[in-house]
Design a protein around this motif. Structure first.
Motif, short mmCIF file in Angstrom:
data_model
loop_
_atom_site.label_atom_id
_atom_site.label_comp_id
_atom_site.label_asym_id
_atom_site.label_seq_id
_atom_site.Cartn_x
_atom_site.Cartn_y
_atom_site.Cartn_z
N VAL A 252 0.86 -1.19 0.00
CA VAL A 252 0.00 0.00 0.00
C VAL A 252 0.89 1.24 0.00
CG1 VAL A 252 -0.16 -0.03 2.53
CG2 VAL A 252 -1.87 1.21 1.20
N PHE A 253 0.46 2.27 -0.70
CA PHE A 253 1.22 3.52 -0.76
C PHE A 253 0.80 4.44 0.39
CE2 PHE A 253 1.31 2.32 -5.33
CZ PHE A 253 2.69 2.26 -5.48
N LEU A 254 1.78 5.17 0.90
CA LEU A 254 1.54 6.23 1.90
C LEU A 254 1.81 7.54 1.19
CD1 LEU A 254 1.03 6.81 5.00
CD2 LEU A 254 3.52 6.93 5.21
N LEU A 255 0.77 8.32 0.90
CA LEU A 255 0.95 9.52 0.09
C LEU A 255 0.04 10.66 0.54
CD1 LEU A 255 -1.74 9.63 -1.94
CD2 LEU A 255 -0.49 7.84 -3.13
N ASP A 256 0.36 11.84 0.03
CA ASP A 256 -0.39 13.07 0.31
C ASP A 256 -1.28 13.36 -0.90
OD1 ASP A 256 -1.29 15.67 0.64
OD2 ASP A 256 0.60 16.42 1.45
N THR A 257 -2.59 13.21 -0.75
CA THR A 257 -3.49 13.42 -1.88
C THR A 257 -3.53 14.89 -2.32
OG1 THR A 257 -5.36 13.66 -0.35
CG2 THR A 257 -4.98 11.47 -1.30
N ASN A 258 -3.11 15.80 -1.44
CA ASN A 258 -3.13 17.21 -1.79
C ASN A 258 -2.04 17.57 -2.80
OD1 ASN A 258 -4.25 19.89 -1.35
ND2 ASN A 258 -2.31 20.37 -0.35
N THR A 259 -0.96 16.79 -2.83
CA THR A 259 0.14 17.06 -3.75
C THR A 259 0.24 15.99 -4.85
OG1 THR A 259 1.70 15.87 -2.31
CG2 THR A 259 1.48 18.25 -2.00
N THR A 260 -0.71 15.07 -4.87
CA THR A 260 -0.73 14.02 -5.89
C THR A 260 -1.79 14.35 -6.92
OG1 THR A 260 -0.12 12.39 -4.19
CG2 THR A 260 -0.93 11.54 -6.30
N PRO A 261 -1.46 14.42 -8.20
CA PRO A 261 -2.44 14.77 -9.24
C PRO A 261 -3.62 13.80 -9.25
CG PRO A 261 -0.21 14.80 -10.13
CD PRO A 261 -0.11 14.19 -8.77
#
Length: 316
Positions: A252-261
């Motif tokens: 699973v990815f751990l990411l910031d949806t605010n900076t991900t297109p």
């Protein structure tokens, strides 16, 4: 005149020696562990090193690191077994955690909340998705025993290439010149606080003097649009997945949806790639979640991330 020159030189040398001693006594300069390429062409830290990571001109952040036998900053060794439950955190400097004491890392915070679980932190500053997937592929026998693998991900940084290769620019830092320079703690200190930046800029300007400047026209900017860049990154993502594989059940990815297109988020969702969104919980915090002088998570931010991961795992 000769005597004046000799006295001045002597005073300068004595001042530099005194400053070197002060920097060492007060531990104002960070310790830099040695990196290497292992037999699987994985870049990591040389095992069994320890020291202190220092940031800021007044030791604004001072934390201890310890490199385990696997070459990563961690409070424990990585010994996965079928009989145990393990979680792997794989990523860049945010997972590496040099900004936090190694015994109070995200992994340790997770273990404090999940009884009987071991967390392995495969963090290394500069790792992109190619580094991460190559690591997992190279150590497949080890990762096949790990129950959950969480990959720290940043769209803008992690998809600039579609296949792994050793980053020689980072390995140049292990040349004899750089190694000897790191032994001078005063030099490390003034470099970290930016004293040498004007000198580097001046050298860069002198090196480029007389060379024709590249003018980027509006037409070129339009051709290299943001959308085209995003699409090329998605193609790199597809290439990496095809080469190194991806276990959608455990990864699973751990990411910031605010900076991900959104176009990439849609791709992940349409193709059953799971991700944990850090933006929602971090943005709701009433306290700062990052350090004052850079964007790495502070202790509060790391606690929030640990709780977020625990909530995700317990919901499965």
């Amino acid at each position: 005149m000769k005597r004046l020159f000799l006295k001045t030189s002597l005073y300068v040398i004595l001042i530099l020696i005194s400053l070197e001693v002060i920097v060492r006594i007060l531990h104002l300069a960070k310790d830099s562990p040695t990196r290497y390429i292992d037999e699987h062409k994985v870049e990591k830290w040389v095992p069994n090193q320890e020291g202190y990571s220092v940031t800021g001109n007044r030791r604004q952040n001072f934390s201890k690191f310890y490199i385990n036998n696997s070459g990563y900053n961690s409070y424990r060794e990585f010994t996965p077994l079928k009989e145990k439950v393990e979680i792997a955190l794989v990523g860049d400097s945010f997972i590496e955690g040099f900004h936090q004491n190694y015994y109070n890392s995200i992994g340790k915070k997770i273990e404090n909340r999940l009884e009987g679980v071991e967390v392995y932190e495969y963090g290394y500053a500069g790792y992109d998705l190619a580094d991460q997937l190559h690591l997992i592929y190279a150590y497949k026998n080890q990762f096949d025993l790990i129950d959950h693998v969480i990959l720290g991900f940043k769209f803008e940084n992690d998809l600039t290439r579609g296949e792994y290769h050793v980053m020689q620019d980072r390995m140049h830092l292990e040349s004899p010149l750089y190694r000897n320079a790191r032994k001078i703690k005063l030099l490390v200190y003034i470099q970290n606080i930016g004293v040498l930046d004007p000198v580097r800029q001046l050298v860069s300007q002198l090196m480029s003097f007389g060379k024709p400047k590249t003018i980027i026209s509006e037409e070129i900017v339009i051709k290299e649009s943001i959308k085209a860049k995003h699409l090329s990154y998605i193609e790199n993502f597809k290439s990496l997945i095809e080469i190194y594989g991806f276990d959608k059940k455990r990864f699973v990815f751990l990411l910031d949806t605010n900076t991900t297109p959104q176009i990439f988020l849609n791709y992940l969702e349409n193709n059953d790639f799971k991700y944990i969104d850090t933006f929602r919980v971090l943005s709701k915090s009433s306290k700062p979640t990052t350090l004052i002088y850079d964007r790495h998570w502070n202790n509060h931010g790391r606690s929030i991330i640990a709780t977020l991961i625990v909530d995700y795992l317990t919901s499965l």
